[in-house]
Design a protein around this motif. Structure first.
Motif, PDB file in Angstrom:
ATOM      1  N   ARG A  33     -25.484  -7.908  52.106  1.00  0.00           N
ATOM      2  CA  ARG A  33     -24.732  -6.699  52.442  1.00  0.00           C
ATOM      3  C   ARG A  33     -24.653  -6.398  53.934  1.00  0.00           C
ATOM      4  NH1 ARG A  33     -27.707  -2.354  49.015  1.00  0.00           N
ATOM      5  NH2 ARG A  33     -29.370  -3.479  50.031  1.00  0.00           N
ATOM      6  N   GLU A  34     -25.679  -6.787  54.705  1.00  0.00           N
ATOM      7  CA  GLU A  34     -25.692  -6.404  56.120  1.00  0.00           C
ATOM      8  C   GLU A  34     -26.463  -7.402  56.972  1.00  0.00           C
ATOM      9  OE1 GLU A  34     -27.649  -2.638  56.617  1.00  0.00           O
ATOM     10  OE2 GLU A  34     -29.326  -3.220  55.374  1.00  0.00           O
ATOM     11  N   THR A  35     -26.267  -7.264  58.281  1.00  0.00           N
ATOM     12  CA  THR A  35     -26.971  -8.079  59.270  1.00  0.00           C
ATOM     13  C   THR A  35     -27.585  -7.128  60.276  1.00  0.00           C
ATOM     14  OG1 THR A  35     -25.360  -9.845  59.008  1.00  0.00           O
ATOM     15  CG2 THR A  35     -26.715  -9.896  60.981  1.00  0.00           C
ATOM     16  N   ARG A  57     -24.357 -13.047  61.814  1.00  0.00           N
ATOM     17  CA  ARG A  57     -23.459 -12.899  60.663  1.00  0.00           C
ATOM     18  C   ARG A  57     -23.029 -14.251  60.094  1.00  0.00           C
ATOM     19  NH1 ARG A  57     -20.948  -8.437  63.945  1.00  0.00           N
ATOM     20  NH2 ARG A  57     -22.013  -6.591  63.159  1.00  0.00           N
TER      21      ARG A  57
END
Length: 79
Positions: A33-35, A57
Motif C-alpha cells: 500500500r505505501e512506501t 517505490r
C-alpha cells in the motif's frame, strides 16, 4: 576494543584510516500500500529525501531496506 583519546594518530603500514561521513541512518519500507523512509526514531523522511523515497517505490512489496544517508557538506565529516 574501546576507543581512547590520543594526542596523535598512530603511524606505520599496519594502520589504515578512512573518512567517516556524518549523516542519517534510515530504513526504507515498501508494502503493498505505501512506501516510507523512516529515521532511526521512526520519523518519516519521505519529504526530506524525496529521491530516495521515490526509488524505493520500484522495490517489490514487503521489502525492508537499510540506508546510510551521508551529509555532503565540507564541515560535516570527521576522521
Amino acid at each position: 576494543m574501546e576507543c581512547a583519546l590520543v594526542p596523535k594518530l598512530p603511524e606505520g603500514p599496519q594502520w589504515t584510516f578512512e573518512v567517516k561521513l556524518d549523516g542519517y541512518r534510515a530504513i526504507g519500507v515498501k508494502s503493498s500500500r505505501e512506501t516510507i523512509l523512516y529515521s532511526r526514531n521512526h520519523k518519516n523522511f519521505n519529504k526530506r529525501f524525496p529521491h530516495i523515497a521515490e526509488a524505493l517505490r520500484d522495490l517489490p512489496a514487503d521489502t525492508v531496506s537499510p540506508h546510510s544517508i551521508p551529509v555532503l557538506e565540507r564541515s560535516q565529516h570527521s576522521l
